[in-house]
Write an enzyme that holds these catalytic residues in place. Structure first.
Site, short mmCIF file in Angstrom:
data_model
loop_
_atom_site.label_atom_id
_atom_site.label_comp_id
_atom_site.label_asym_id
_atom_site.label_seq_id
_atom_site.Cartn_x
_atom_site.Cartn_y
_atom_site.Cartn_z
N CYS A 1 -61.05 76.78 -17.55
CA CYS A 1 -61.16 75.32 -16.27
C CYS A 1 -59.73 76.15 -15.52
O CYS A 1 -59.99 75.21 -14.63
CB CYS A 1 -60.93 74.24 -17.29
SG CYS A 1 -61.96 73.91 -18.66
N1 LIG Z 1 -64.07 72.86 -16.18
C1 LIG Z 1 -63.31 71.94 -16.63
O1 LIG Z 1 -63.75 70.76 -17.61
N2 LIG Z 1 -62.04 71.64 -16.24
C2 LIG Z 1 -61.40 70.27 -16.42
C3 LIG Z 1 -60.46 69.38 -15.66
C4 LIG Z 1 -60.00 68.63 -16.89
C5 LIG Z 1 -59.88 67.28 -15.85
N3 LIG Z 1 -58.67 66.25 -16.29
C6 LIG Z 1 -60.86 66.31 -15.46
O2 LIG Z 1 -61.58 65.29 -15.64
O3 LIG Z 1 -62.01 66.78 -14.24
#
Ligand SMILES: NC(=O)NCCC[C@H](N)C(=O)O
Length: 395
Positions: free
Chosen positions: A384
């Site tokens: 991510c």
């Molecule tokens: N690819 C992913 O799983 N990204 C993590 C994103 C975390 C962010 N806090 C969200 O909830 O979008």
């Protein structure tokens, strides 16, 4: 860029900064954080991640620098960025105009800071006859901060010679995609990559898009990516000749499985790490182009055989993350399945997920670990936190 695992050459990261200092227990849910991170420690962890990648021979571009360089290189980028940050629906026309004027009076670096870190009414010093302003507290945001910007995976997707701007599913992240696209587009180096033709506005987040093999994509459909988003992404890929098969993979619509890459990531050309809670149940709809603008859709069927067929391999090997379901569930929550490959069979993972990492190593995968105590409070792991921009082709 046609795989998840080819030797990583260039990656875009975002070093977390003052935008994380905006998080409070009152706004954390809305801003998609599960805790209040200790910012300096998050930066230390992030610096260690970037250093590890550099030591692996990866060129690391930091989004903050990219944004500042873009604003300096293209005066119209400044105005476009400010315009996108001023939400007339929330502020009303008059206050929006005042906020715009305040932001426009800042120098380039301050604009970049404001677009990422947000600005409160008090900080901007906007006054005037506005009901919104009159009713706002001093710490209310005139421009929302973007604390999730460090999850660069989600806001854009590089496929082959192109880059696709995401259409974010969650309101708290909507502005990220346009800001990142603007920073990329005007950057002297990144801007050479051609954006795909604009898609319809249906939701697709990059964490749902996995480049399983050259020409084969899996797209998770769940909390962040809609069936319409997966379809329009597939159509864009087919139109540009970047994929021959897209597998649409339903995932449960809840926080623990917000993106496909929270339950499964590629760790080698023919191997995925997959959360055992979904290993057996994961399914796919196979989408292929048919005729000038049609689609042929089949399924659903079990994901792994469908993926293996599309990838032209006998079996898609799965390393599951522990037979013990409580440990597996704990580590899935802490992004144990969210690995970033730096080369085939060599991945970066959070050190805390000891069961998952031991199982990966037992399966012959080299695991390079980083700390993620503070970075993880936003619920995202090494995949991510990274937007691969260039990888070596895989065999
Ligand atoms: N690819 C992913 O799983 N990204 C993590 C994103 C975390 C962010 N806090 C969200 O909830 O979008």
């Amino acid at each position: 860029m046609d795989s998840e695992v080819g030797a990583l050459r260039t990656v875009v990261l975002h070093r977390p900064g003052p935008e994380l200092e905006r998080l409070t227990p009152r706004n954390a849910d809305r801003l998609l954080f599960d805790g209040i991170p200790w910012v300096e420690r998050a930066q230390i962890e992030h610096d260690a991640f970037a250093d590890l990648l550099r030591a692996e021979g990866v060129r690391v571009l930091l989004l903050g620098d990219v944004l500042r360089e873009s604003l300096a290189a293209a005066p119209d980028a400044r105005e476009a960025g400010i315009e996108a940050a001023v939400d007339e629906r929330a502020l009303g026309r008059e206050l929006a105009a005042a906020v715009f004027t305040e932001l426009a009076s800042l120098d380039d670096d301050a604009v970049a800071d404001a677009l990422v870190g947000g600005r409160t009414f008090a900080e901007l010093g906007v006054t005037g006859h506005s009901l919104v302003r009159a009713m706002a507290g001093p710490h209310d945001f005139a421009v929302d901060p973007l604390p999730n910007l460090m999850f660069t995976r989600d806001s854009s997707v590089r496929v082959g010679p192109r880059v696709v701007a995401s259409s974010m599913g969650m309101p708290a992240r909507r502005r990220e995609a346009s800001l990142v696209a603007l920073a990329q587009r005007h950057h002297p180096e990144l801007g050479v990559v051609i954006p795909t033709a604009p898609r319809d506005p249906s939701a697709v987040e990059g964490g749902d898009v996995l480049l399983l093999a050259p020409g084969v994509l899996a797209i998770g459909v769940g909390e962040r990516t809609s069936p319409a988003g997966a379809e329009s992404f597939a159509r864009a890929m087919f139109a540009d000749g970047l994929a021959h098969t897209v597998l649409a993979v339903p995932i449960t619509q809840r926080r623990a499985t917000m993106h496909l890459d929270t339950v499964a990531t590629m760790v080698d050309v023919d191997t995925m790490v997959i959360y055992p809670g979904v290993l057996e149940g994961l399914e796919a709809w196979t989408v292929r182009p048919e005729g000038p603008s049609g689609l042929r859709i089949t399924g659903p069927e079990p994901f792994r055989p469908a993926a293996a067929r599309a990838m032209g391999i006998d079996t898609l090997r799965a390393v599951d993350t522990g037979l013990e379901s409580v440990a597996a569930e704990r580590e899935q929550w802490d992004d144990g399945n969210n690995t970033l490959a730096v080369a085939p069979g060599r991945v970066v993972a959070y050190e805390r997920n000891t069961t998952t990492n031991a199982r990966l190593e037992a399966a012959g995968i080299e695991v390079l670990t980083i700390a993620g105590f503070e970075l993880g409070s936003g619920r995202g792991g090494p995949r991510c936190l990274s937007c691969p921009w260039e990888r070596a082709p895989v065999e």
